[in-house]
Design a protein around this motif. Structure first.
Motif, PDB file in Angstrom:
ATOM      1  N   ALA A   1       0.848  -1.196   0.000  1.00 51.16           N
ATOM      2  CA  ALA A   1       0.000   0.000   0.000  1.00 51.16           C
ATOM      3  C   ALA A   1       0.883   1.246   0.000  1.00 51.16           C
ATOM      4  CB  ALA A   1      -0.899   0.004   1.232  1.00 51.16           C
ATOM      5  N   PRO A   2       0.497   2.277  -0.746  1.00 53.57           N
ATOM      6  CA  PRO A   2       1.306   3.498  -0.777  1.00 53.57           C
ATOM      7  C   PRO A   2       1.274   4.207   0.576  1.00 53.57           C
ATOM      8  CG  PRO A   2      -0.743   3.833  -1.962  1.00 53.57           C
ATOM      9  CD  PRO A   2      -0.682   2.376  -1.600  1.00 53.57           C
ATOM     10  N   ARG A   3       2.360   4.916   0.862  1.00 51.49           N
ATOM     11  CA  ARG A   3       2.418   5.665   2.116  1.00 51.49           C
ATOM     12  C   ARG A   3       1.483   6.870   2.036  1.00 51.49           C
ATOM     13  NH1 ARG A   3       8.647   6.627   2.540  1.00 51.49           N
ATOM     14  NH2 ARG A   3       8.285   6.852   0.325  1.00 51.49           N
ATOM     15  N   HIS A   4       0.918   7.227   3.164  1.00 46.20           N
ATOM     16  CA  HIS A   4      -0.009   8.364   3.231  1.00 46.20           C
ATOM     17  C   HIS A   4       0.503   9.381   4.238  1.00 46.20           C
ATOM     18  CE1 HIS A   4      -3.301   6.646   0.828  1.00 46.20           C
ATOM     19  NE2 HIS A   4      -2.900   5.492   1.314  1.00 46.20           N
ATOM     20  N   ARG A   5       0.155  10.618   3.999  1.00 47.92           N
ATOM     21  CA  ARG A   5       0.478  11.684   4.955  1.00 47.92           C
ATOM     22  C   ARG A   5      -0.573  11.682   6.058  1.00 47.92           C
ATOM     23  NH1 ARG A   5       4.463  14.765   3.094  1.00 47.92           N
ATOM     24  NH2 ARG A   5       4.894  14.715   0.867  1.00 47.92           N
ATOM     25  N   GLY A   6      -0.411  12.569   7.016  1.00 52.53           N
ATOM     26  CA  GLY A   6      -1.338  12.644   8.147  1.00 52.53           C
ATOM     27  C   GLY A   6      -2.755  12.961   7.734  1.00 52.53           C
ATOM     28  N   ASN A   7      -2.921  13.721   6.638  1.00 51.34           N
ATOM     29  CA  ASN A   7      -4.267  14.099   6.216  1.00 51.34           C
ATOM     30  C   ASN A   7      -4.879  13.089   5.241  1.00 51.34           C
ATOM     31  OD1 ASN A   7      -2.771  14.553   3.951  1.00 51.34           O
ATOM     32  ND2 ASN A   7      -3.333  16.694   3.690  1.00 51.34           N
ATOM     33  N   GLY A   8      -4.211  11.965   4.997  1.00 51.40           N
ATOM     34  CA  GLY A   8      -4.742  10.924   4.129  1.00 51.40           C
ATOM     35  C   GLY A   8      -4.287  11.029   2.693  1.00 51.40           C
TER      36      GLY A   8
ATOM     37  N   ARG B   1      -1.877  10.736  -0.485  1.00 52.29           N
ATOM     38  CA  ARG B   1      -0.772   9.834  -0.817  1.00 52.29           C
ATOM     39  C   ARG B   1       0.531  10.624  -0.877  1.00 52.29           C
ATOM     40  NH1 ARG B   1      -1.564   6.462  -5.924  1.00 52.29           N
ATOM     41  NH2 ARG B   1      -1.941   8.508  -6.763  1.00 52.29           N
ATOM     42  N   GLN B   2       1.589  10.053  -0.362  1.00 57.21           N
ATOM     43  CA  GLN B   2       2.868  10.743  -0.308  1.00 57.21           C
ATOM     44  C   GLN B   2       3.487  10.895  -1.691  1.00 57.21           C
ATOM     45  OE1 GLN B   2       5.371   9.100   2.656  1.00 57.21           O
ATOM     46  NE2 GLN B   2       6.750  10.842   2.678  1.00 57.21           N
ATOM     47  N   LEU B   3       3.132  10.055  -2.618  1.00 55.42           N
ATOM     48  CA  LEU B   3       3.678  10.096  -3.965  1.00 55.42           C
ATOM     49  C   LEU B   3       3.342  11.407  -4.666  1.00 55.42           C
ATOM     50  CD1 LEU B   3       5.152   8.486  -6.165  1.00 55.42           C
ATOM     51  CD2 LEU B   3       2.953   7.571  -6.855  1.00 55.42           C
ATOM     52  N   ALA B   4       2.263  12.059  -4.263  1.00 50.10           N
ATOM     53  CA  ALA B   4       1.833  13.288  -4.922  1.00 50.10           C
ATOM     54  C   ALA B   4       2.871  14.394  -4.805  1.00 50.10           C
ATOM     55  CB  ALA B   4       0.508  13.752  -4.331  1.00 50.10           C
ATOM     56  N   HIS B   5       3.728  14.350  -3.815  1.00 46.16           N
ATOM     57  CA  HIS B   5       4.731  15.393  -3.624  1.00 46.16           C
ATOM     58  C   HIS B   5       6.113  14.968  -4.096  1.00 46.16           C
ATOM     59  CE1 HIS B   5       2.122  18.177  -1.532  1.00 46.16           C
ATOM     60  NE2 HIS B   5       1.575  17.134  -0.955  1.00 46.16           N
ATOM     61  N   ASN B   6       6.197  13.867  -4.800  1.00 44.62           N
ATOM     62  CA  ASN B   6       7.469  13.404  -5.331  1.00 44.62           C
ATOM     63  C   ASN B   6       7.850  14.283  -6.525  1.00 44.62           C
ATOM     64  OD1 ASN B   6       9.597  12.036  -6.463  1.00 44.62           O
ATOM     65  ND2 ASN B   6       8.620  10.028  -6.352  1.00 44.62           N
ATOM     66  N   ILE B   7       9.046  14.865  -6.505  1.00 45.03           N
ATOM     67  CA  ILE B   7       9.464  15.789  -7.557  1.00 45.03           C
ATOM     68  C   ILE B   7       9.536  15.080  -8.908  1.00 45.03           C
ATOM     69  CG2 ILE B   7      11.927  15.449  -7.147  1.00 45.03           C
ATOM     70  CD1 ILE B   7      10.253  18.767  -8.088  1.00 45.03           C
ATOM     71  N   PHE B   8       9.921  13.818  -8.929  1.00 46.20           N
ATOM     72  CA  PHE B   8       9.989  13.069 -10.184  1.00 46.20           C
ATOM     73  C   PHE B   8       8.609  12.971 -10.830  1.00 46.20           C
ATOM     74  CE2 PHE B   8       9.538   9.000 -12.410  1.00 46.20           C
ATOM     75  CZ  PHE B   8      10.452   9.199 -13.437  1.00 46.20           C
ATOM     76  N   MET B   9       7.579  12.706 -10.046  1.00 46.43           N
ATOM     77  CA  MET B   9       6.229  12.603 -10.594  1.00 46.43           C
ATOM     78  C   MET B   9       5.732  13.968 -11.075  1.00 46.43           C
ATOM     79  SD  MET B   9       5.437   9.522 -10.712  1.00 46.43           S
ATOM     80  CE  MET B   9       3.726   9.654 -11.138  1.00 46.43           C
TER      81      MET B   9
END
Length: 55
Positions: free
Chosen positions: A13-20, A22-30
């Motif tokens: 499962a993808p990692r999530h931030r405290g507010n739910g 997905r952490q991938l959304a802040h990945n600079i590569f993406m």
């Protein structure tokens, strides 16, 4: 079989931030990848319209 699938989904499962979010959304590569895709899309749209106007 269903237990193995459930276990696999729990482990990957993808990692999530405290507010739910997905952490991938802040990945600079993406972010760069989506930006390049948007630029390519706009370029293709420009070329399509330009070809239609010129011909």
């Amino acid at each position: 079989m269903e237990l193995a699938t459930s276990t696999l989904l729990d482990r990957t499962a993808p990692r999530h931030r405290g507010n739910g979010e997905r952490q991938l959304a802040h990945n600079i590569f993406m972010q760069v990848t989506w930006s390049l895709l948007a630029v390519a899309l706009l370029g293709q749209l420009f070329l399509l319209i330009w070809l239609d106007v010129v011909s």
